[in-house]
Write an enzyme that holds these catalytic residues in place. Structure first.
Site, short mmCIF file in Angstrom:
data_model
loop_
_atom_site.label_atom_id
_atom_site.label_comp_id
_atom_site.label_asym_id
_atom_site.label_seq_id
_atom_site.Cartn_x
_atom_site.Cartn_y
_atom_site.Cartn_z
N HIS A 144 64.51 39.47 23.01
CA HIS A 144 64.80 39.32 21.58
C HIS A 144 66.31 39.36 21.35
O HIS A 144 66.84 38.56 20.57
CB HIS A 144 64.11 40.43 20.80
CG HIS A 144 64.27 40.32 19.32
ND1 HIS A 144 63.38 39.66 18.51
CD2 HIS A 144 65.26 40.77 18.49
CE1 HIS A 144 63.79 39.71 17.25
NE2 HIS A 144 64.92 40.39 17.21
N GLU A 166 34.64 24.88 -4.63
CA GLU A 166 35.85 24.26 -5.15
C GLU A 166 36.46 25.04 -6.31
O GLU A 166 37.68 25.14 -6.43
CB GLU A 166 35.51 22.84 -5.63
CG GLU A 166 34.89 21.96 -4.58
CD GLU A 166 35.82 20.87 -4.11
OE1 GLU A 166 36.41 20.20 -4.97
OE2 GLU A 166 35.95 20.71 -2.89
N ALA A 178 56.80 39.43 13.33
CA ALA A 178 55.72 38.68 13.99
C ALA A 178 54.38 39.39 13.81
O ALA A 178 54.18 40.17 12.88
CB ALA A 178 56.05 38.46 15.46
N CYS A 193 39.39 30.52 5.68
CA CYS A 193 38.11 30.42 4.98
C CYS A 193 37.75 31.65 4.15
O CYS A 193 37.38 31.53 2.99
CB CYS A 193 36.98 30.18 5.98
SG CYS A 193 37.07 28.64 6.90
N VAL A 227 65.60 34.30 32.18
CA VAL A 227 64.75 35.42 32.56
C VAL A 227 63.68 35.56 31.49
O VAL A 227 63.99 35.79 30.32
CB VAL A 227 65.57 36.72 32.70
CG1 VAL A 227 64.65 37.89 33.04
CG2 VAL A 227 66.64 36.56 33.78
#
Length: 1334
Positions: A358, A1266, A345, A151, A264
């Site tokens: 990883h 818009e 990330a 937004c 694990v």
């Protein structure tokens, strides 16, 4: 191992003890459903959006310190929380206790709109402040990098949180002594006009101070528990899964020996998504807890050893410390790893994911493994049998059994050697977005030279994203040993590596030619950077580099730095309590920030509530041969399965089929709905529904295929003005062109949601929905149940973002849920998961525009013939309206004396596309602007000159013969040119481009004229209801939906002005068909205008009715007036009504008056591109808009900025991918990238023109939500200018075939050079592509 009796942790300072724990339970549903802490939101379920961010605190008994870190609750298993303290947004402050400064500032800085992302933003910032009470701007950007907002455009969020930073001031232009909010043209303050005051958007002196002593203390009990170092392994068993948490290394090895196939799990960032999205099931999971040997940090003479249990965030901090302490020549690998850790990330995932996890996961796009592989790293693995070392090399990465861990082994630590003198290690990556995005291609490269001779002694190069695993170019590197570091070596290396690292044309992920180019572009960057280092170390060894090549050495970093906001002045004669024109905070802002704002799925479960899950079609076009429901119906908790057969003639509503009956028309079409006692049971049963399909022909996916098959929704739409064919005969030049524009996903943060509650008598039904159109839901539910509409009521409190995507789609869900609720007499809830939502609902229409322009040599366009084709999907939905609005708005700011435009909505086998913010204008306007730009190129003129020469005159007529006054268009254009210093900066851009070869800049300015209206009087009507109570308080209701734009806040402002009472006296509960019936959909940026006029009408009715009483006691209070009216039996309730503006369009004649007014503006953007990678950054954007008289500048600026960033995403990085079978690949934030905080312009300036004319609208205001989307194309055309500059520098023709979005792939491949010419290219038709354009 004995089962642990209980799971103990704390939430917001309160002890939680669970004796029966299901290991499959994640923290997010536990918080929301069990503890009723609904401030933590579900946004995606995969850790990609940050809406579910909470803070976890743990005590380390070795360091005696408490670590606070943010995590994604959606991926955090509840069993992993033993001994942890969880803090949610409710735990740091509330409206009933005290606000935390983090909550207060984001609200007061207008950093919330729909508010769904806000709790996650708040918690990410809160966690940062717990660790760094005075963070840097870089730390701030890094902390919020894992949080998405659809937004606001992020600017107010950053501004709010910059106040906590060391360098924080409200402005950064203090040389002249003036605040940035008061900057005028060229940095000089503007002179205030008489009788006017400038309201501040926020007030710094009102901040609550940050007081660390007021934070929740870490529970002493947890510190005591940690100090005791428990020796007993904890085991939690559920119906299907067992969770084992060893607390010693010995116990961990024992568990792994007993359950060798069990993964694990440390942070669950790899296993968790596999379970959720791929259906991978693990009956046993082993999760070590605080085992010291897995968290080791050891410095030796040969390098650094890091425990496999360290989180990536901890590794980042450790390496940042190490590179400050060891000599630079020894820290090469560490610096390279740090570079990738900064973009890998978001902060939440980096704090959850472990180094070992990883590495062991060996994802094909891992950012760290290519570097660790070239860095000669070693894995230290353990089992009950002992310890051994495994090289982290190509064999390990390709999972060769002899080089891999054995099932009973665990990774204990990783040894990362020091680099040596004359050894250089570098990292490269390119992603769709700069941060929190998987790499398209990444690479680690290392070279070691002989002492001072420039001869390659060792060379290692690895790539990610170009194969099923990390690829090491071992053979190529071996052949280059002994070569000198020069251009001849580089050319040989490129050819060798292209042969060795080969990608088939059908490779998963697509972008094959781009990936091939990146492979050698990265190698060239490596060559340049190493050459530069050699030049410093031993000038004689380095090959000569031209100065203009040096720009290739720098990555693009465009951190947001500052903004200026120039809103409007308020008349000083205005009453002090009159809020119109003032930047009033969104009235739900504080509730957004505290998590107290209630969205649909935050509502408590109704007694005996059921859950609904859908079965969707996996085929694009097929016959349903048979459906077997028996197995699904036999599963525990399953109550019913609703099919088209059950709905009978209620299955079709207008053009929509609720459920597929005999035939499916797209992948994702709803086939049936499973009704069960719980969400989990419903979704498990949905997977067991067995449907046999028989594929049908044709399968039409693309616009081109639809044109070939003549597959269109009727009718064709056409507008014609002048005589196009005759005009073509007299022009100097004619050009023809076309542009394809991809679609866009709404990506509202709150997914489609509905709750249907049967009332138990008279067949009454209450529907609660996240929708823009409650009346449509009411009508559809009534039709399906064969009830009169007065038996069905639809209620909407607020919507967590919509953008046009919640007009029709929620109605289908509601109708099916209502059928089940009615049948079983129980409430039914349905909340779509993110992937389901994206698969089912459709989005912005892809477009194909074809144009033929006739023009004079001075740039005047005399004739224009345009064809618009939209990809409508499998049902009509709003496709015809989108085509109509596109045609009516296509000319944008220009007067074409002879114009013919035609449009077709194509019927294809994709989910039905629907309304989206801008409603055809972002596509139609782009087509026109591309044509204008091409005309300029043909004439040898600047684009801005050709744009200006074709502007509407001040008094003019549109192609549909509506009169227009375009004075403010020219004013916006001229102000934008001036405020952006356009011509001065254009000279600077040209200078930069001349001095740099591999980096180029572009500058573009785009005007716009956005018509505001709905083309119909009926669509413009609105109603309201205002009650005055005897205590003088007021309740107002209207037909508009609050979805982030602040319409409820504006309506209360209207009541406050009209009734001359404080806003605090006015309340608004929500929207309901029970109080305001027969409403239109909320959209088109007319909601505040139309409903505001209805509210104003109701208030004026009340005032007129109460006029005798008020005149009798003019100094009285509303409480006194209300009591007096009551005593005289005068009604204190009034309905208000607005019939709609006189608007119409006759398509047969091609003329009418479809719009009430026009919004004018201009946007100027400057970008810089990396010609080797296709990356880009937006350096600066200036926006000037004519907004009429702004009712609330804070909300209006938010709409402009949010729309601009959404548009920027549309035109640059947001890309939907479909398989050749019509399957949508892009089903979540990991595959579909909306702009993040790293993408916004480094400098953003927004200016509103002073109000210049009175109009019939609400207080002469204009709707803005818009129009701003189209301004994002200023970035698109700035990129185009940069690419053209690059092409000219390479001796190529500047014009090139444009298409949107201008992704890194398209930018790089347009900047043709020796590398793009070097790559192999597959012959079309020789392979099946991974994805197809639609």
């Amino acid at each position: 191992m004995e089962p642990a009796p209980e799971l103990l942790f704390y939430v917001n300072g309160r002890k939680v003890v669970e004796k029966q724990v299901d290991p499959e339970t994640m923290l997010l549903p536990y918080l929301r459903k069990k503890l009723r802490l609904t401030g933590t939101k579900y946004g995606c379920g995969g850790g990609g959006c940050g809406a579910c961010t909470v803070m976890i605190s743990r005590y380390n008994r070795v360091t005696k310190k408490i670590r606070h870190y943010p995590v994604n609750a959606c991926l955090t298993p509840i069993c992993s929380l033993y001994g942890a303290a969880v803090t949610t947004v409710e735990g740091i402050g509330s409206t009933t206790t005290r606000l935390h400064p983090v909550q207060e500032r984001i609200a007061k800085f207008h950093g919330t709109q729909c508010g769904f992302c806000t709790p996650g933003m708040v918690m990410s910032m809160y966690a940062l402040l717990r660790n760094h009470p005075e963070p840097t701007l870089d730390q701030l950007a890094d902390a919020l990098g894992g949080n998405l907002c659809r937004c606001t455009g992020y600017r107010p969020i950053i501004e709010a949180y910059k106040t906590f930073c060391k360098t924080s001031d409200c402005c950064q232009n203090k040389e002249n002594g003036f605040c940035c909010l008061d900057q005028g043209i060229n940095g000089l303050p503007e002179v205030e006009e008489e009788n006017q005051t400038r309201p501040n958007l926020f007030s710094e002196e009102e901040y609550l101070p940050l007081d660390p002593t007021q934070e929740l203390i870490f529970p002493p009990e947890l510190m005591t528990m940690a100090e005791k170092q428990p020796q007993r392994t904890r085991v939690f068993s559920g119906e299907r899964m067992m969770w084992i948490s060893p607390v010693t290394l010995k116990a961990l090895l024992e568990a792994k020996s007993t359950y060798p196939q069990a993964p694990v799990v440390m942070g669950n960032t790899s296993v968790g998504p596999g379970v959720k999205f791929k259906g991978i099931f693990h009956p046993v999971i082993i999760s070590p807890d605080s085992i010291e040997e897995l968290n080791v940090v050891s410095h030796t003479h040969s390098g650094l050893t890091l425990g496999a249990g360290l989180s990536l965030a901890q590794v980042k901090d450790i390496l940042a410390d190490v590179v400050q302490k060891v000599p630079e020549e020894n820290a090469q690998t560490y610096r390279a790893l740090l570079k990738h850790l900064g973009t890998l990330a978001g902060s939440q995932i980096r704090n959850m994911a472990s180094l070992g996890g990883h590495i062991i996961s060996r994802h094909l796009d891992s950012d760290l493994n290519p570097l660790l592989a070239v860095g000669n790293c070693t894995l230290n693995v353990l089992s009950k049998e002992g310890e051994r070392q495994i090289p982290l090399d190509e064999q390990f990465l390709s999972r060769c059994p002899e080089a891999d861990l054995k099932p009973q082994e665990i990774l204990a630590s990783v040894h990362i050697p020091y680099s040596r003198k004359w050894e250089f290690v570098l990292a490269f990556r390119q992603a769709q977005r700069k941060q929190n995005a998987l790499a398209i291609v990444n690479s680690g490269m290392r070279v070691f030279f002989g002492e001072g001779d420039g001869i390659i002694r060792e060379l290692a190069i690895s790539y990610g994203g170009v194969g099923p695993t990390i690829i090491c170019a071992k053979n190529s590197c071996q052949k280059l040993i002994g070569r000198s570091w020069n251009e001849e070596m580089l050319d040989t290396a490129c050819r060798l590596i292209l042969d060795e690292v080969s990608l088939p044309g059908s490779a998963p992920g697509g972008k094959v030619e781009f990936k091939r180019t990146l492979i050698i572009s990265f190698l060239f960057k490596f060559y340049l950077e190493v050459s530069q280092i050699l030049k410093r170390m031993a000038p004689g060894l380095s090959p000569h580099l031209a100065d203009k090549y040096e720009s290739a050495l720098q990555d693009l970093h465009a951190r947001y730095s500052w903004s200026t906001l120039k809103d409007q002045d308020v008349d000083a004669r205005q009453l002090s309590q009159d809020p119109i024109g003032h930047p009033v905070m969104h009235l739900s802002g504080v509730k957004h920030a505290t998590g107290e704002a209630i969205y649909l799925d935050d509502m408590p479960a109704v007694d005996q509530e059921l859950f609904m899950a859908f079965v969707t079609s996996p085929r694009a076009h097929a016959k349903i041969v048979s459906t077997d429901l028996l197995e699904a119906l036999s599963l525990p908790g399953v109550v019913d399965i609703v099919t088209a057969e059950h709905l009978q003639d209620g299955n079709t509503f207008y053009t929509e089929k609720l459920l597929a009956a005999d035939e499916v028309l797209c992948v994702g079409q709803l086939v049936c709905a499973v009704i069960a006692e719980s969400e989990v049971q419903a979704k498990q049963a949905a997977k067991q529904v067995k449907i046999v399909y028989e594929d049908l022909e044709p399968v039409i996916l693309s616009i081109e295929e639809a044109i070939e098959q003549k597959s269109f929704f009727e009718p064709e739409r056409k507008l014609e003005y002048g005589n196009v064919d005759e005009a073509f005969k007299v022009v100097d030049q004619i050009l023809e062109g076309e542009i394809h524009m991809g679609g866009q996903e709404h990506f509202y943060m709150e997914t489609q949601s509905v709750l249907v509650v049967p009332k138990g008598e008279d067949q009454e039904m209450d529907v609660y929905a996240s929708t823009q159109f409650p009346k449509y839901i009411q009508d559809m539910v009534a039709a399906v149940l064969k009830l009169p509409v007065n038996k069905v009521m639809c209620h909407v409190k607020r919507v967590g973002g919509a953008f046009g995507g919640k007009v029709f789609k929620a109605s289908i869900m509601a109708a099916i849920a209502a059928f089940a609720a009615n049948k079983h007499g129980r409430a039914v809830r349905c909340i779509l998961e993110r992937g389901e939502d994206m698969l089912i609902t459709g989005g912005r229409h892809p477009y194909l525009g074809k144009y033929k322009a006739g023009f004079m040599n001075d740039g005047r366009i005399v004739a224009l013939d345009v064809e618009h084709y939209s990809n409508g999907g499998c049902s009509l939905d709003e496709s015809l309206l989108v085509i109509e609005m596109g045609l009516l708005k296509m000319e944008n700011a220009y007067k074409f004396p002879n114009l013919r435009c035609r449009g077709w909505a194509c019927r294809t086998n994709l989910p039905s596309n629907t309304a989206f913010r801008g409603f055809g204008f972002p596509q139609a306007g782009l087509i026109t602007e591309c044509c204008i730009t091409e005309v300029a190129a043909k004439c040898g003129l600047s684009p801005e000159k050709v744009r200006a020469i074709n502007f509407y005159k001040e008094i003019d007529q549109t192609p549909y013969k509506q009169e227009i006054n375009a004075k403010n268009l020219t004013q916006c254009w001229n102000e934008c040119l001036a405020k952006s210093s356009y011509f001065q900066r254009k000279v600077a851009v040209e200078k930069f481009n001349a001095e740099n070869y591999w980096k180029q800049r572009g500058l573009a300015i785009i005007p716009f004229k956005y018509p505001r209206g709905l083309g119909s009087v009926a669509y413009g009507q609105a109603a309201a209801l205002v009650h005055v109570y005897l205590d003088g308080s007021v309740l107002v209701t209207h037909g508009g939906i609050e979805m982030g734009q602040g319409v409820h806040t504006k309506m209360i402002q209207v009541v406050s002005r009209e009734l001359k009472m404080p806003m605090s006296n006015v309340h608004l509960r929500g929207t309901s068909t029970e109080t305001v019936p027969n409403t239109n959909a909320s959209g088109g940026s007319v909601v505040a205008d139309l409903n505001g006029l209805a509210v104003k009408d109701a208030c004026q009715t009340l005032l007129k009715r109460l006029e005798p009483i008020i005149n009798k006691n003019p100094q009285g209070t509303w409480k006194e007036w209300a009591q007096a009216a009551f005593d005289k039996s005068i009604s204190l309730s009034a309905t208000g009504y607005f019939r709609g503006y006189d608007s119409n369009i006759d398509w047969d004649k091609g003329e009418g008056h479809p719009f009430e007014y026009f919004v004018y503006g201009a946007a100027c953007s400057e970008v810089e591109i990396d010609c080797l990678t296709g990356d880009h950054k937006t350096i600066r954007t200036d926006i000037v808009m004519d907004v009429g008289y702004s009712i609330n500048p804070a909300l209006d600026i938010g709409q402009v900025e949010g729309a601009f960033i959404q548009g920027m995403g549309l035109y640059t990085i947001e890309e939907l991918h479909y398989s050749p079978q019509g399957i949508l690949y892009s089903r979540g934030p990991n595959q579909y990238k909306i702009p993040a905080i790293c993408d916004i312009p480094a400098e953003l300036n927004v200016t509103f023109l002073p109000p210049s004319e009175k109009s019939n609208t609400l207080y002469s205001s204009k709707g803005l939500g818009e129009s701003g989307v189209f301004m994002g194309c200023s970035v698109f055309f700035a990129i185009r200018e940069a690419v053209c500059a690059a092409r000219q520098a390479r001796g190529l023709s500047a014009p090139w075939k444009l298409s949107s979005p201008l992704t890194p792939e398209k930018i790089r491949m347009a900047c043709e050079d020796k590398f793009t010419k070097m790559i192999p290219r597959d012959k079309p038709g020789s392979y099946v592509p991974w994805n197809v354009p639609v």
